[in-house]
Design a protein around this motif. Structure first.
Motif, short mmCIF file in Angstrom:
data_model
loop_
_atom_site.label_atom_id
_atom_site.label_comp_id
_atom_site.label_asym_id
_atom_site.label_seq_id
_atom_site.Cartn_x
_atom_site.Cartn_y
_atom_site.Cartn_z
N GLU A 325 65.95 -5.19 76.74
CA GLU A 325 66.39 -6.66 76.48
C GLU A 325 65.04 -7.39 76.43
O GLU A 325 64.99 -8.47 75.60
CB GLU A 325 67.49 -7.15 77.33
CG GLU A 325 68.73 -6.40 77.18
CD GLU A 325 69.99 -6.66 78.17
OE1 GLU A 325 69.50 -7.84 78.93
OE2 GLU A 325 70.78 -6.23 78.48
N GLN A 328 63.08 -7.28 73.25
CA GLN A 328 63.81 -7.85 72.27
C GLN A 328 63.71 -9.42 72.40
O GLN A 328 63.38 -10.05 71.32
CB GLN A 328 65.09 -7.68 72.04
CG GLN A 328 65.43 -5.99 71.78
CD GLN A 328 66.90 -5.75 71.53
OE1 GLN A 328 67.33 -5.12 72.54
NE2 GLN A 328 67.62 -5.93 70.34
N LYS A 333 61.51 -5.33 67.92
CA LYS A 333 62.79 -4.80 67.36
C LYS A 333 63.31 -3.90 68.43
O LYS A 333 62.89 -3.47 69.21
CB LYS A 333 62.31 -3.67 66.18
CG LYS A 333 62.10 -4.48 65.01
CD LYS A 333 61.80 -3.58 63.68
CE LYS A 333 61.39 -4.47 62.57
NZ LYS A 333 61.33 -3.57 61.20
N LYS A 334 64.56 -3.82 68.20
CA LYS A 334 65.29 -2.84 69.33
C LYS A 334 64.56 -1.36 69.35
O LYS A 334 64.61 -0.93 68.30
CB LYS A 334 66.84 -2.68 69.07
CG LYS A 334 67.70 -1.90 69.96
CD LYS A 334 69.14 -1.99 69.50
CE LYS A 334 69.80 -1.06 70.61
NZ LYS A 334 71.32 -0.86 70.15
#
Length: 365
Positions: A325, A328, A333-334
């Motif tokens: 988290e 991000q 990007k995830k």
């Protein structure tokens, strides 16, 4: 005068009259024919048993499984395979996952074959995972209606999976026919495609009994069916990248990459008097990942947001997820890797995460 003792009446065998009735003769003829057929069937069964090559186990074939048309075949799982701990774990993990996804729908799945065959639960599951609404009737009681719903749901599934190279090992008839193998193949594919936050047991295979009808006779064979390989191989359908090439074709360069990443992370972790020597293990609990993100983005991470000394698997997954988290939030990007894979010491997943950090922050002092 002494009394004669009472005797129990004896059952005497019934003696056939010399002159049998017509019906009696007919009955005797039918009985003899039935007996002869039983003997013939028994001989055929014995011959099949002798000819069956090293049949690994005796399988109870239910009557409905023998009602086949010519050249038709039916499959069932060998009972011994159903008792395999890894097979049981696979089913439990998938059931728990479905129930977690559909908790807001107040749907509880207890048995995959009985609860998924009509398409209702599969529809809700796909709608939730893909965040889209399917144009199907909500409740269908008739077999035709159920198969029509299944057809629509499976077409939507195939549209998602085919571009990524999945081999489709199920169809409307096998799912509606409560074929557990087909249902498991479908669920494993969905779990992998949508990156379900679960850990499927690896290398799960079952022995499958295949019953075929040839020239009026039933033939049974045993085949091994692979349900899962490794997480990396299954996820690899979606994320072939430079690291796949590195591992597959240039493993000699792997040590160079690891050394570069270790130098990068230690450049920042040394500020907290921390040092990494093993990438495979020292990032698995998520603590170093969280601290590293704070150092790279120049902020202090409150200690109540993560477990500084995680003990359980879930606590480690929480830490890695929290680090993702933060990544991000920092504009990355995830991550393609799953938190569970990092916690489970999957080196390629860990390298992917660290390499993404290296690419963005390599010039940060």
């Amino acid at each position: 005068m002494s009394a004669q003792p009472l005797r129990s009446p004896t059952l005497r065998p019934h003696r056939m009259k010399k002159e049998e009735s017509f019906l009696g003769k007919l009955g005797g003829t039918l009985a003899r024919k039935k007996k002869a057929k039983e003997v013939s069937d028994l001989q055929e069964e014995g011959k099949n048993a002798i000819n069956a090559p090293m049949n690994p186990s005796t399988v109870d074939i239910h009557p409905e499984d023998t009602l086949l048309e010519e050249n038709e075949e039916r499959t069932m799982i060998d009972p011994n395979s159903k008792e395999d701990p890894k097979f049981k774990e696979l089913i439990k993990v998938l059931i728990d996952w479905i129930n977690d996804v559909l908790v807001e729908e107040r749907i509880i799945v207890k048995q995959l074959e009985e609860d998924l065959y009509d398409g209702q639960v599969l529809q809700k599951l796909l709608e939730k995972l893909a965040n889209r609404k399917l144009n199907v009737a909500e409740v269908t009681q008739s077999e035709i209606g159920q198969k029509q719903k299944l057809q629509t749901v499976l077409e939507a599934v195939h549209d998602l999976l085919r571009p990524h190279g999945w081999t489709i090992k199920w169809n409307v008839d096998s799912i509606h026919g409560k074929n557990l193998i087909s249902i498991l193949h479908l669920l494993v594919a969905l779990a992998m495609h949508f990156r379900a936050p679960i850990r499927l047991p690896e290398h799960v295979s079952v022995q499958v009994v295949v019953v075929r009808k040839r020239e009026g006779l039933l033939q049974t064979t045993h085949v091994s069916e692979e349900l899962t390989t490794t997480t990396e191989m299954m996820m690899g359908r979606f994320e072939r990248d430079a690291f796949d090439t590195l591992f597959d074709h240039a493993p000699d360069k792997l040590s160079v990459v690891k050394k570069s990443l270790i130098t990068f992370v230690n450049k920042h972790l040394n500020k907290l008097n921390l040092e990494v020597t093993e990438l495979e293990t020292q990032f698995a609990d998520g603590v170093y990942l969280v601290l590293l993100m704070g150092l790279l983005e120049d902020y202090f991470v409150p200690l109540h947001n993560f477990y500084l000394t995680p003990e359980s698997f879930d606590q480690k997954v929480h830490n890695v997820s929290f680090a993702f988290e933060l990544m991000q939030d920092g504009g990355l990007k995830k991550p393609k890797a799953r938190p569970e894979d990092v916690v489970n010491l999957d080196l390629k997943s860990t390298l992917r995460v660290l390499y993404n950090l290296f690419t963005k922050y390599k010039n940060v002092e």
